[in-house]
Design an enzyme around this catalytic site. Structure first.
Site, short mmCIF file in Angstrom:
data_model
loop_
_atom_site.label_atom_id
_atom_site.label_comp_id
_atom_site.label_asym_id
_atom_site.label_seq_id
_atom_site.Cartn_x
_atom_site.Cartn_y
_atom_site.Cartn_z
N CYS A 81 44.53 47.09 40.82
CA CYS A 81 44.21 48.48 40.51
C CYS A 81 45.50 49.20 40.11
CB CYS A 81 43.59 49.15 41.75
SG CYS A 81 43.35 50.93 41.53
N ASP B 125 41.62 43.50 42.55
CA ASP B 125 40.23 43.53 42.11
C ASP B 125 39.82 42.10 41.82
OD1 ASP B 125 39.79 46.34 42.10
OD2 ASP B 125 40.94 46.51 40.24
N VAL C 66 37.55 28.74 21.01
CA VAL C 66 38.64 28.88 21.98
C VAL C 66 38.81 27.56 22.74
CG1 VAL C 66 37.29 29.74 23.97
CG2 VAL C 66 39.67 30.43 23.68
N SER D 120 39.52 25.76 26.09
CA SER D 120 39.18 26.26 27.42
C SER D 120 40.36 26.36 28.39
CB SER D 120 38.05 25.43 28.04
OG SER D 120 38.44 24.09 28.17
N GLU E 145 37.40 48.79 33.21
CA GLU E 145 36.85 49.09 31.88
C GLU E 145 37.86 48.75 30.79
OE1 GLU E 145 35.08 51.89 34.94
OE2 GLU E 145 37.07 51.17 34.48
#
Length: 165
Positions: free
Chosen positions: A57, A64, A79, A81, A99
């Site tokens: 955070c 988080d 992509v 992996s 977000e």
């Protein structure tokens, strides 16, 4: 080139031997590697998840936790992996809101892969009795396959339990 026609000579993270480098606080597109899509005319969905995601955070510095799922329809590139895993590890000590993280990941995947469609789902563990899920999505609208891709994606989103064998 492998026996399966996969062109892999340029890949750095996978199969070169030696110590794997882990960056724990500086995610970036330079970590992500891709290889040529052998089926660029066939829209197919790739779903890759990282259930051990962590970051910090930006206000409290507390961790988080969550699962990051990237779903996409490749265009010319797929992509690799292990580089995806290393990219996710690079967020471990990175400070940002969930977000922002999810949208940044989408931007990075779109920059590296230029997919026909891509969605990043950030399914974060509850904090303070609050669930937070962030979905960010991109369509390659100038693709001649755009309408077919939208239909495939719409079907994919309606499938129940799509990640089970």
């Amino acid at each position: 080139m492998s026996k399966s026609q996969d062109r892999t000579g340029h890949l750095k993270s996978l199969g070169k031997g030696g110590q794997t480098e882990y960056r724990m606080d500086s995610p970036g597109t330079d970590i992500l590697e891709a290889f040529p899509n052998n089926y660029p005319g066939r829209p197919y969905i790739v779903s890759i998840s990282f259930p051990e995601y962590t970051s910090l955070c930006p206000m409290t510095g507390q961790p988080d936790f969550g699962t990051i799922v990237m779903e996409y329809i490749p265009n010319e590139k797929v992509v690799e992996s292990k580089s995806f895993k290393l990219y996710m590890f690079a967020y471990r000590n990175h400070k940002s809101f969930m977000e922002t993280l999810t949208n940044t990941m989408l931007d990075d995947f779109v920059e590296v892969l230029d997919p026909l469609w891509c969605r990043v789902k950030g399914i974060f563990a509850p904090r303070g009795a609050t669930d937070l899920h962030v979905f960010a999505e991109h369509f390659k609208k100038d693709s001649p396959q755009y309408e077919d891709v939208r239909e495939i994606v719409s079907e994919w989103k309606r499938e129940a339990r799509k990640h089970e064998a």
